[in-house]
Design a protein around this motif. Structure first.
Motif, mmCIF file in Angstrom:
data_model
loop_
_atom_site.group_PDB
_atom_site.id
_atom_site.type_symbol
_atom_site.label_atom_id
_atom_site.label_comp_id
_atom_site.label_asym_id
_atom_site.label_seq_id
_atom_site.Cartn_x
_atom_site.Cartn_y
_atom_site.Cartn_z
ATOM 1 N N LEU A 1 -6.775 -2.459 -12.048
ATOM 2 C CA LEU A 1 -7.121 -1.183 -11.395
ATOM 3 C C LEU A 1 -6.568 -1.078 -9.974
ATOM 4 O O LEU A 1 -6.723 -0.050 -9.327
ATOM 5 C CB LEU A 1 -8.648 -0.995 -11.352
ATOM 6 N N ARG A 2 -5.948 -2.124 -9.492
ATOM 7 C CA ARG A 2 -5.502 -2.169 -8.100
ATOM 8 C C ARG A 2 -4.605 -0.990 -7.736
ATOM 9 O O ARG A 2 -4.685 -0.460 -6.635
ATOM 10 C CB ARG A 2 -4.797 -3.498 -7.827
ATOM 11 N N ASN A 3 -3.765 -0.532 -8.664
ATOM 12 C CA ASN A 3 -2.857 0.576 -8.363
ATOM 13 C C ASN A 3 -3.579 1.913 -8.199
ATOM 14 O O ASN A 3 -3.008 2.873 -7.728
ATOM 15 C CB ASN A 3 -1.769 0.703 -9.442
ATOM 16 N N ARG A 4 -4.841 1.968 -8.551
ATOM 17 C CA ARG A 4 -5.635 3.199 -8.425
ATOM 18 C C ARG A 4 -6.342 3.279 -7.075
ATOM 19 O O ARG A 4 -6.875 4.317 -6.722
ATOM 20 C CB ARG A 4 -6.690 3.260 -9.528
ATOM 21 N N LYS B 1 -10.940 11.442 -17.892
ATOM 22 C CA LYS B 1 -10.043 11.939 -18.945
ATOM 23 C C LYS B 1 -8.740 11.165 -18.945
ATOM 24 O O LYS B 1 -8.187 10.853 -19.986
ATOM 25 C CB LYS B 1 -9.718 13.422 -18.704
ATOM 26 N N ASN B 2 -8.205 10.931 -17.776
ATOM 27 C CA ASN B 2 -6.947 10.199 -17.641
ATOM 28 C C ASN B 2 -7.019 9.404 -16.339
ATOM 29 O O ASN B 2 -8.061 9.344 -15.724
ATOM 30 C CB ASN B 2 -5.749 11.163 -17.658
ATOM 31 N N SER B 3 -5.934 8.848 -15.928
ATOM 32 C CA SER B 3 -5.943 7.965 -14.749
ATOM 33 C C SER B 3 -5.253 8.597 -13.553
ATOM 34 O O SER B 3 -4.555 7.921 -12.815
ATOM 35 C CB SER B 3 -5.261 6.639 -15.111
ATOM 36 N N GLU B 4 -5.458 9.890 -13.342
ATOM 37 C CA GLU B 4 -4.735 10.539 -12.256
ATOM 38 C C GLU B 4 -5.448 10.471 -10.909
ATOM 39 O O GLU B 4 -4.817 10.636 -9.873
ATOM 40 C CB GLU B 4 -4.427 11.996 -12.615
ATOM 41 N N LEU B 5 -6.738 10.219 -10.894
ATOM 42 C CA LEU B 5 -7.502 10.173 -9.646
ATOM 43 C C LEU B 5 -7.313 8.819 -8.977
ATOM 44 O O LEU B 5 -7.399 7.779 -9.616
ATOM 45 C CB LEU B 5 -8.981 10.416 -9.941
ATOM 46 N N LYS B 6 -7.033 8.846 -7.667
ATOM 47 C CA LYS B 6 -6.946 7.622 -6.857
ATOM 48 C C LYS B 6 -8.244 7.500 -6.056
ATOM 49 O O LYS B 6 -8.968 8.474 -5.868
ATOM 50 C CB LYS B 6 -5.758 7.696 -5.902
ATOM 51 N N CYS C 1 -16.426 -4.081 1.340
ATOM 52 C CA CYS C 1 -15.981 -3.146 0.309
ATOM 53 C C CYS C 1 -15.658 -3.888 -0.981
ATOM 54 O O CYS C 1 -15.251 -5.049 -0.952
ATOM 55 C CB CYS C 1 -14.738 -2.380 0.776
ATOM 56 N N MET C 2 -15.812 -3.182 -2.096
ATOM 57 C CA MET C 2 -15.500 -3.771 -3.394
ATOM 58 C C MET C 2 -14.006 -4.032 -3.516
ATOM 59 O O MET C 2 -13.194 -3.325 -2.917
ATOM 60 C CB MET C 2 -15.949 -2.857 -4.524
ATOM 61 N N LEU C 3 -13.657 -5.046 -4.257
ATOM 62 C CA LEU C 3 -12.256 -5.341 -4.539
ATOM 63 C C LEU C 3 -11.980 -4.926 -5.976
ATOM 64 O O LEU C 3 -12.666 -5.378 -6.896
ATOM 65 C CB LEU C 3 -11.969 -6.831 -4.361
ATOM 66 N N PRO C 4 -10.987 -4.068 -6.183
ATOM 67 C CA PRO C 4 -10.683 -3.646 -7.552
ATOM 68 C C PRO C 4 -10.090 -4.805 -8.357
ATOM 69 O O PRO C 4 -9.450 -5.694 -7.810
ATOM 70 C CB PRO C 4 -9.667 -2.520 -7.369
ATOM 71 N N THR C 5 -10.318 -4.752 -9.655
ATOM 72 C CA THR C 5 -9.728 -5.750 -10.536
ATOM 73 C C THR C 5 -8.212 -5.569 -10.534
ATOM 74 O O THR C 5 -7.718 -4.476 -10.226
ATOM 75 C CB THR C 5 -10.280 -5.600 -11.967
ATOM 76 N N PRO C 6 -7.464 -6.601 -10.882
ATOM 77 C CA PRO C 6 -5.994 -6.487 -10.861
ATOM 78 C C PRO C 6 -5.453 -5.304 -11.668
ATOM 79 O O PRO C 6 -4.509 -4.646 -11.255
ATOM 80 C CB PRO C 6 -5.527 -7.821 -11.445
ATOM 81 N N MET D 1 0.838 -1.185 0.000
ATOM 82 C CA MET D 1 0.000 0.000 0.000
ATOM 83 C C MET D 1 0.877 1.240 0.000
ATOM 84 O O MET D 1 1.866 1.318 0.700
ATOM 85 C CB MET D 1 -0.902 0.006 1.240
ATOM 86 N N GLU D 2 0.472 2.179 -0.785
ATOM 87 C CA GLU D 2 1.150 3.460 -0.829
ATOM 88 C C GLU D 2 0.903 4.182 0.500
ATOM 89 O O GLU D 2 -0.199 4.177 1.024
ATOM 90 C CB GLU D 2 0.520 4.264 -1.978
ATOM 91 N N ASN D 3 1.937 4.776 1.064
ATOM 92 C CA ASN D 3 1.794 5.535 2.298
ATOM 93 C C ASN D 3 0.945 6.773 2.008
ATOM 94 O O ASN D 3 1.197 7.477 1.039
ATOM 95 C CB ASN D 3 3.193 5.934 2.795
ATOM 96 N N VAL D 4 -0.052 7.038 2.853
ATOM 97 C CA VAL D 4 -0.941 8.170 2.580
ATOM 98 C C VAL D 4 -0.183 9.496 2.582
ATOM 99 O O VAL D 4 -0.624 10.456 1.957
ATOM 100 C CB VAL D 4 -2.149 8.232 3.549
ATOM 101 N N ASP D 5 0.964 9.560 3.249
ATOM 102 C CA ASP D 5 1.759 10.786 3.224
ATOM 103 C C ASP D 5 2.464 10.976 1.885
ATOM 104 O O ASP D 5 2.875 12.074 1.548
ATOM 105 C CB ASP D 5 2.801 10.781 4.350
#
Length: 138
Positions: free
Chosen positions: A132-135, A33-38, A125-130, A1-5
């Motif tokens: 999309l997991r990085n989002r 538009k692009n994939s910038e939103l997490k 909670c929903m589980l993202p597909t592989p 998991m990416e650190n929230v900081d």
């Protein structure tokens, strides 16, 4: 998991067990538009850490929350700001801001308060597909 900081860009916190909220995330993913939103479910560890980091009371999270450049958007402001990530014509949602906040937030709260009754909820909670997991922050 990416650190929230270490999270860069914008994160949309949503109710991970709400069918309407999950459907909204799927809609955003399809029309962005692009994939910038997490994304992060409020119930997840990352969601809870973000609430703590930004001093958001977990008891007051009957709203989607957008965190963008350390600014917090809630309720209809979050919807309008999130629409900026979408392709036309959905990006026109940004113009919700012309409606006075008391009116748009009253409508938002009415839907939020009835979302489980009208749209149902999941047990987890929903589980993202592989792909999309990085989002999704877990």
């Amino acid at each position: 998991m990416e650190n929230v900081d270490d999270v860069k860009g914008a994160v949309l916190l949503f109710d991970g067990v709400c069918n309407l909220c999950n459907g909204s995330v799927q809609f955003i993913l399809k029309h962005e538009k692009n994939s910038e939103l997490k994304f992060s479910a409020i119930q997840s560890q990352a969601g809870q850490e973000l609430l703590a980091k930004y001093n958001i009371d977990p008891a007051q999270t009957n709203s989607v929350i957008l965190i963008k450049e350390d600014k917090i958007y809630k309720e209809s402001d979050a919807v309008a700001a999130t629409s900026l990530f979408l392709k036309f014509p959905y990006s026109l949602g940004q113009y919700l801001k012309v409606v006075p906040p008391q009116i748009r937030n009253a409508f938002y709260k009415g839907v939020a308060n009835n979302r489980y009754r009208w749209f149902g909820q999941k047990e987890s909670c929903m589980l993202p597909t592989p792909n999309l997991r990085n989002r999704f922050l877990q």
